[in-house]
Design an enzyme around this catalytic site. Structure first.
Site, PDB file in Angstrom:
ATOM      1  N   HIS A   1      79.073  48.509  27.985  1.00  0.00           N
ATOM      2  CA  HIS A   1      79.571  48.673  29.276  1.00  0.00           C
ATOM      3  C   HIS A   1      80.737  49.530  29.345  1.00  0.00           C
ATOM      4  O   HIS A   1      81.339  50.038  28.269  1.00  0.00           O
ATOM      5  CB  HIS A   1      79.837  47.591  29.810  1.00  0.00           C
ATOM      6  CG  HIS A   1      78.631  46.178  30.027  1.00  0.00           C
ATOM      7  ND1 HIS A   1      78.481  45.585  28.854  1.00  0.00           N
ATOM      8  CD2 HIS A   1      77.904  46.081  30.713  1.00  0.00           C
ATOM      9  CE1 HIS A   1      77.169  44.888  29.212  1.00  0.00           C
ATOM     10  NE2 HIS A   1      77.067  45.100  30.436  1.00  0.00           N
TER      11      HIS A   1
ATOM     12  N   SER B   1      72.843  45.129  33.976  1.00  0.00           N
ATOM     13  CA  SER B   1      74.107  45.093  34.301  1.00  0.00           C
ATOM     14  C   SER B   1      74.606  46.390  34.334  1.00  0.00           C
ATOM     15  O   SER B   1      75.764  46.546  35.155  1.00  0.00           O
ATOM     16  CB  SER B   1      74.942  44.485  33.124  1.00  0.00           C
ATOM     17  OG  SER B   1      74.544  44.974  31.836  1.00  0.00           O
TER      18      SER B   1
ATOM     19  N   ASP C   1      83.118  45.645  23.015  1.00  0.00           N
ATOM     20  CA  ASP C   1      81.921  46.124  24.066  1.00  0.00           C
ATOM     21  C   ASP C   1      81.895  47.717  24.210  1.00  0.00           C
ATOM     22  O   ASP C   1      82.563  48.292  24.586  1.00  0.00           O
ATOM     23  CB  ASP C   1      82.147  45.561  25.364  1.00  0.00           C
ATOM     24  CG  ASP C   1      80.966  45.993  26.459  1.00  0.00           C
ATOM     25  OD1 ASP C   1      80.240  46.624  25.912  1.00  0.00           O
ATOM     26  OD2 ASP C   1      81.031  45.288  27.649  1.00  0.00           O
TER      27      ASP C   1
END
Length: 432
Positions: A396, A160, A393
């Site tokens: 990311h 990702s 998070d």
């Protein structure tokens, strides 16, 4: 005055014959001195050229050159020598010309990464530019970069984080496009977090920027029949991901793989490693990672033409979790923090393995080191500013943000003009 040996000769030889001998001797001596000077000059030039090559190595794309840019240590390796090149150390500085784009105006940014749109109140994290200690990053010019990328394919292959870098680059390049509608989304086949392919086509430039999902770079699937029921999945270390033939002919390939090589992503999900159809339940992650990279390296050497494709492998991007137990938490900051700590753990080991495998490839692969620069940026993660604010998070990154710098470094190392020249040469040689 003359040389002392000539003066001594004049004391012993007074006759005409001696005078002639002296003349001959001086002539021979002058010749020897001249030859010595020429030899010394030649040696000096050779040494200076060698030093120049070591201090400013030619990193341009050329078939047959196998410099390998190492990861954490910021070194370049050739077949015969190791020497220090421009370091990837530096600092983040405020720059009012940043950010390079507005995420709300870029349809390729996934909603969870558009932190400003999701309510993040501060903006300082978007105005920071990476300043290396030993050189300056050139100002990214979207229009010029698009022109140089005309008729090419750029493919990101990885997890990702590779997808985020793809989104970043597409948005950066769109700033150089007057007609935004001319940039087309290519077919997508599912939820963006699990999607196997993403593509953006810049129709005015015949340029395609692609992303292929491959968290391990090798295949992961159901184990063969007959294994224990507790083994739910197998990471096949000797089989490169099946999408390989789709991105094989891209002119620029950017790989990454690290964040999935953890016990939580593998063993906690009842996954184990498979080689030649046999499950190995005792293999550790470091050994498995090295085997997977060697599978990747072998396939690249055998199937990717170095005259037509430039290959990069990006190092890992540190996450900034406060703990590693569920539910995980992270400390949210508004400024970078120096120095970086705990970079030599699991991912440090994987970076060393990557360096070793690339060095042994004897193939033109550039390791794009973004670990240290990203490690400072505890302020640039999504945190609670996603579409699901209750789920933190700290892996990311917000866009615009840190991944933009990864692309700036990528184009610093990628000499597009020489790449185009190499492509033209390859087409001429191969008759294509």
């Amino acid at each position: 005055m003359g040389f002392s040996v000539d003066y001594s000769c004049s004391l012993f030889y007074r006759t005409q014959s001696a005078s002639k001998k002296t003349t001959i001797f001086r002539s021979v001596n002058a010749t020897l001195v001249t030859l010595s000077f020429i030899t010394l000059l030649g040696v000096t030039i050779i040494i200076m050229c060698s030093l120049r090559n070591f201090s400013t190595p030619n990193l341009s794309f050329r078939a047959g050159i196998d410099f390998h840019r190492a990861s954490i240590r910021g070194r370049i390796h050739s077949r015969k020598e190791n020497y220090k090149e421009e370091s990837f150390s530096g600092k983040w500085v405020y720059d009012q010309t940043y950010p390079l784009y507005n995420a709300s105006n870029c349809p390729f940014v996934e909603p969870d990464l558009s932190c400003e749109t999701n309510g993040r109140p501060d903006r300082a994290y978007t105005h920071l530019k990476w300043q290396p200690n030993e050189y300056s990053l050139p100002v990214f010019n979207a229009s010029k970069t698009l022109s140089k990328l005309e008729n090419m394919r750029v493919a990101f292959v990885g997890d990702s984080m590779g997808r985020t870098q793809w989104e970043s680059l597409v948005c950066m390049l769109m700033e150089g496009v007057t007609d935004k509608q001319s940039v087309k989304k290519l077919k997508q086949d599912g939820n963006i977090k699990r999607i196997s392919y993403l593509g953006a086509f810049f129709s005015n430039f015949n340029l395609t920027i692609e992303y292929y999902r491959a968290p391990f770079l090798v295949e992961k699937g159901t184990p063969l029949k007959g294994v224990s029921d507790r083994i739910k999945a197998a990471v096949r270390l000797d089989r490169l991901v099946s999408s390989k033939f789709k991105w094989q002919d891209a002119q620029v390939l950017v790989f990454n793989s690290a964040h999935w090589w953890t016990p939580k992503k593998i063993f906690d999900k009842d996954s184990y490693f498979e080689i030649s159809g046999n499950i190995n339940i005792s293999m550790n992650i470091e050994d498995a990672y090295e085997l997977a990279l060697k599978t990747w390296a072998t396939w690249i050497k055998q199937n990717v033409n170095p005259m037509k494709t430039r290959v990069f492998f990006r190092t890992y991007e540190p996450a900034h979790w406060s703990n590693d137990i569920s539910p995980r938490s992270c400390s949210l900051h508004t400024n970078p923090i120096y120095p970086v700590s705990d970079l030599e753990g699991q991912f440090g080991k994987l970076s060393n393995i990557l360096e070793k495998v690339v060095h042994e490839m004897k193939y033109n692969v550039t390791v794009l080191n973004i670990t240290m620069s990203s490690g400072y940026r505890v302020d640039a993660h999504v945190g609670s500013w996603s579409t699901s604010p209750s789920i933190l998070d700290c892996s990311h990154w917000c866009l615009p943000g840190v991944p933009d710098t990864w692309n700036e470094l990528l184009f610093k190392l990628l000499n597009l003009q020489q790449l185009k020249t190499s492509l033209l040469t390859a087409h001429s040689v191969l008759g294509k």
